[in-house]
Design an enzyme around this catalytic site. Structure first.
Site: not given
Ligand SMILES: *Cc1c(COP(=O)(O)O)cnc(C)c1O
Length: 366
Positions: A35, A261
């Site tokens: 993601k 700035y």
């Molecule tokens: C983002 C997510 C993960 C991944 O978690 P990590 O800590 O990055 O390994 C796993 N399961 C769900 C439901 C997530 O939203």
């Protein structure tokens, strides 16, 4: 050519994949979380590499992210963790598998699957075992079984849940309770079905800290990208993304002169500043300004002087033997990211995914 690049090292990704794979019991499947542009890297490049390494599943947050992976040629199953109403048709067209987390969503998805003449379309059901974010309550099993048995349009591919604090061993008791709650939900569901869905609950820290929660599959995101939510684990992993830039210009600053700035920095002694083509529009938030954040030049830390600008930061190089055109590392190989994120109370996840799409991604070691 842009001077600031996010280098994506696919050899590091391979190393991390193999490391995590060795942590799970034989037969346990590995789902890679891709993601948010693959945690800010390059989702298609990362997924393509992982597919060639034999990853079993992918997950994304939204349908559009799954469509991007399909358009990039990814054929491995993709779980959409947080599908939205209105995206179901596109999901079916791209063979993306929804997480059905509420009655509203499951009813609507079944209607879409029927409208598109689907049979046994693979879906996933999530139980809320403590995060109170998405998922059915323990106790909803009978009603869910009724819904599943009443339709041929969908079939349950997996049952899952998400851990709240798998990286925090002070919350071990809470996590163990989540694991046993999930086991109970899963047992009730499996007892009522004529087939067995895949069970999964662990994220990266779950893999590392709770081997009893591996079930049939584990979901790993941050570990694949090189971070283990723990300095000791970080030593076993390799950063996939390295944010690099160059020095655009060097200024000699006299006592009493200001930098940047709003004159936020005023020199108390003669200083040298270096201007770097990277700012808050690239994902380095203003929080990092005024000495909290730093970049690494020739292995030395150069603190940010004054405020972070939209397209630039100025850093203090008084003590560093450097010149215009020299390489600058913001984080990654040669400049540990968790240490930098911590300076502003942030975490690796946030800093990685903050790097904006203006910064060119450069794939190396493919
Ligand atoms: C983002 C997510 C993960 C991944 O978690 P990590 O800590 O990055 O390994 C796993 N399961 C769900 C439901 C997530 O939203």
């Amino acid at each position: 050519m842009a001077a600031t690049v996010l280098e994506i090292d696919l050899a590091a990704l391979t190393h991390n994949f193999n490391y995590l794979k060795a942590k799970v019991k034989p037969g346990v499947q590995l789902l890679a979380v891709a993601k948010a542009f693959g945690y800010g890297s390059d989702a298609v490049a990362v997924a393509g590499k992982l597919e060639s390494l034999g990853v079993d599943y992918f997950a994304v947050a939204y349908a559009e992210e799954g469509v991007a992976l399909r358009d990039g040629g990814i054929t491995t199953p993709i779980l959409v963790l947080h599908p939205q109403m209105g995206s179901f048709e596109a999901m079916i067209d791209h063979f993306l598998e929804p997480n059905l987390y509420s009655y509203r969503v499951i009813d609507a998805f079944i209607a879409s699957a029927k409208a598109k003449q689907q049979q046994n379309y693979p879906v996933h059901i999530k139980f809320n075992t403590g995060l109170n974010r998405l998922g059915f309550k323990p106790g909803n099993e009978d009603q869910l079984l009724k819904i599943l048995k009443a339709t041929k349009a969908i079939q349950l591919k997996s049952l899952f849940s998400h851990l709240v604090a798998s990286e925090d061993l002070n919350e071990k008791e809470f996590t163990l309770n989540q694991i046993s709650t999930f086991k109970n939900c899963a047992k009730k569901m499996i007892d009522g079905l004529s087939y067995t869905p895949i069970l999964h609950q662990s994220n990266t820290s779950g893999i590392l800290n709770f081997p009893e929660a591996q079930f049939d599959m584990v979901r790993t995101g941050i570990g694949l990208y090189g971070y283990g939510n723990d300095p000791k684990e970080d030593t076993h992993l390799q950063p996939v993304a390295t944010l690099k830039s160059v020095i655009s210009q060097i200024h000699e600053i006299q006592v009493g002169e200001s930098v940047g700035y709003n004159r936020a920095h005023i020199a108390k002694k003669p200083e040298r500043s270096a201007t770097i083509p990277l700012g808050h529009a690239d994902g380095i938030s203003r929080e990092y300004g005024n000495g909290k954040g730093y970049v690494t030049i020739k292995g030395k830390k150069a603190p940010i002087l004054g405020n972070v600008c939209m397209d630039m930061v100025m850093v203090n190089v008084t003590e560093i033997d450097c010149e215009e055109g020299d390489e600058v590392i913001i984080f990654g190989k040669g400049a540990p990211l968790p240490e930098l994120a911590k300076k502003v109370g942030s975490i690796s996840y946030e800093l990685l995914t903050a790097i904006s799409q203006r910064v060119k991604r450069k794939i190396i070691n493919s």
